[in-house]
Scaffold this active site. Structure first.
Site, mmCIF file in Angstrom:
data_model
loop_
_atom_site.group_PDB
_atom_site.id
_atom_site.type_symbol
_atom_site.label_atom_id
_atom_site.label_comp_id
_atom_site.label_asym_id
_atom_site.label_seq_id
_atom_site.Cartn_x
_atom_site.Cartn_y
_atom_site.Cartn_z
ATOM 1 N N TRP A 31 0.835 -1.198 0.000
ATOM 2 C CA TRP A 31 0.000 0.000 0.000
ATOM 3 C C TRP A 31 0.867 1.244 0.000
ATOM 4 O O TRP A 31 1.953 1.248 0.568
ATOM 5 C CB TRP A 31 -0.889 0.034 1.240
ATOM 6 C CG TRP A 31 -2.038 -0.936 1.167
ATOM 7 C CD1 TRP A 31 -2.050 -2.226 1.603
ATOM 8 C CD2 TRP A 31 -3.327 -0.674 0.616
ATOM 9 N NE1 TRP A 31 -3.274 -2.792 1.362
ATOM 10 C CE2 TRP A 31 -4.089 -1.852 0.752
ATOM 11 C CE3 TRP A 31 -3.919 0.433 0.025
ATOM 12 C CZ2 TRP A 31 -5.402 -1.958 0.328
ATOM 13 C CZ3 TRP A 31 -5.235 0.330 -0.399
ATOM 14 C CH2 TRP A 31 -5.957 -0.846 -0.251
ATOM 15 N N SER A 63 0.500 -3.715 5.915
ATOM 16 C CA SER A 63 1.243 -3.760 7.176
ATOM 17 C C SER A 63 0.732 -4.846 8.107
ATOM 18 O O SER A 63 1.493 -5.384 8.916
ATOM 19 C CB SER A 63 1.176 -2.395 7.870
ATOM 20 O OG SER A 63 1.857 -1.432 7.088
ATOM 21 N N GLU A 65 0.021 -7.791 7.346
ATOM 22 C CA GLU A 65 0.639 -9.057 6.953
ATOM 23 C C GLU A 65 2.134 -9.138 7.290
ATOM 24 O O GLU A 65 2.753 -10.196 7.154
ATOM 25 C CB GLU A 65 0.438 -9.297 5.449
ATOM 26 C CG GLU A 65 -0.995 -9.600 5.059
ATOM 27 C CD GLU A 65 -1.907 -8.367 5.026
ATOM 28 O OE1 GLU A 65 -3.134 -8.527 5.200
ATOM 29 O OE2 GLU A 65 -1.408 -7.235 4.827
ATOM 30 N N VAL A 86 0.809 3.004 7.598
ATOM 31 C CA VAL A 86 -0.617 3.017 7.917
ATOM 32 C C VAL A 86 -0.996 4.474 8.126
ATOM 33 O O VAL A 86 -0.381 5.169 8.940
ATOM 34 C CB VAL A 86 -0.935 2.198 9.187
ATOM 35 C CG1 VAL A 86 -2.444 2.107 9.395
ATOM 36 C CG2 VAL A 86 -0.307 0.812 9.125
ATOM 37 N N ILE A 87 -1.977 4.932 7.362
ATOM 38 C CA ILE A 87 -2.408 6.329 7.456
ATOM 39 C C ILE A 87 -3.808 6.364 8.057
ATOM 40 O O ILE A 87 -4.711 5.645 7.612
ATOM 41 C CB ILE A 87 -2.351 7.007 6.068
ATOM 42 C CG1 ILE A 87 -0.906 7.019 5.570
ATOM 43 C CG2 ILE A 87 -2.923 8.424 6.144
ATOM 44 C CD1 ILE A 87 -0.698 7.566 4.187
ATOM 45 N N GLY A 90 -10.988 7.507 8.865
ATOM 46 C CA GLY A 90 -12.120 7.894 9.694
ATOM 47 C C GLY A 90 -12.678 6.778 10.559
ATOM 48 O O GLY A 90 -13.723 6.947 11.183
ATOM 49 N N THR A 91 -11.997 5.611 10.587
ATOM 50 C CA THR A 91 -12.490 4.479 11.376
ATOM 51 C C THR A 91 -11.378 3.990 12.304
ATOM 52 O O THR A 91 -10.219 4.356 12.139
ATOM 53 C CB THR A 91 -12.909 3.314 10.452
ATOM 54 O OG1 THR A 91 -11.734 2.774 9.835
ATOM 55 C CG2 THR A 91 -13.893 3.776 9.385
ATOM 56 N N HIS A 93 -9.918 1.302 12.214
ATOM 57 C CA HIS A 93 -9.051 0.367 11.479
ATOM 58 C C HIS A 93 -7.574 0.714 11.685
ATOM 59 O O HIS A 93 -6.735 -0.174 11.876
ATOM 60 C CB HIS A 93 -9.418 0.418 9.983
ATOM 61 C CG HIS A 93 -8.621 -0.508 9.137
ATOM 62 N ND1 HIS A 93 -7.547 -0.085 8.388
ATOM 63 C CD2 HIS A 93 -8.740 -1.844 8.929
ATOM 64 C CE1 HIS A 93 -7.031 -1.117 7.744
ATOM 65 N NE2 HIS A 93 -7.736 -2.192 8.055
#
Length: 158
Positions: A31, A63, A65, A86-87, A90-91, A93
């Site tokens: 990603w 990330s 994995e 990892v950015i 809005g959740t 996650h």
């Protein structure tokens, strides 16, 4: 060099290592391609500075994995460099993935006794990730830092 003869910066420390036979793998998420390309390039620059020729690259989807891939690869390599980004969205996650990657990679390192270079960026926005990716204009080079930390640790444990 410091007045005591010790290398004073990371590049000097890498060049001073006696690690030409060290087997290292970079495991990188897919990603955020631009950021990931910068992180990988930084790690590869550190490998050149350390004169480590045996560096492999394994790509995984994200990330989340990274820990399972690092666990398998730690059996075959002297050091594993885990790179991801990892950015925040809005959740929740973001929180789950960051925690899973961090705890998973820590567990792999402790259980396998293999140094893991932690190069997982956890950022609020894409600009923060770009600033840390080691790209032209970036203020930091986290791929280089992650590689350096793992390799220096592997050398110290030899």
């Amino acid at each position: 060099m410091s007045k005591h003869g010790a290398p004073t910066n990371t590049s000097e420390q890498l060049k001073a290592l006696d690690t030409p036979n060290l087997k290292v793998v970079i495991v990188a998420a897919s990603w955020h391609e631009t950021v990931m390309n910068g992180l990988i390039a930084g790690a590869q620059r550190a490998a050149q500075e350390a004169n480590i020729a045996d560096v492999h690259l394994v790509r995984v989807p994200g990330s989340f994995e990274l820990p399972v891939a690092a666990r398998v690869l730690a059996q075959k390599y002297d050091a594993v460099i885990a790179l991801g980004v990892v950015i925040r969205g809005g959740t929740p996650h973001f929180d789950y993935v960051c925690q899973a990657a961090t705890m998973g990679l820590t567990q792999v390192s402790v259980e396998t006794r293999t140094p893991i270079g932690f190069g997982v960026l956890t950022c609020d926005n894409e600009q923060q990730a770009l600033d840390r990716a080691g790209l032209e204009g970036s203020s930091e080079d986290k791929g280089h830092e992650a590689f350096s930390a793992a390799v220096m640790t592997a050398a110290a444990l030899r």
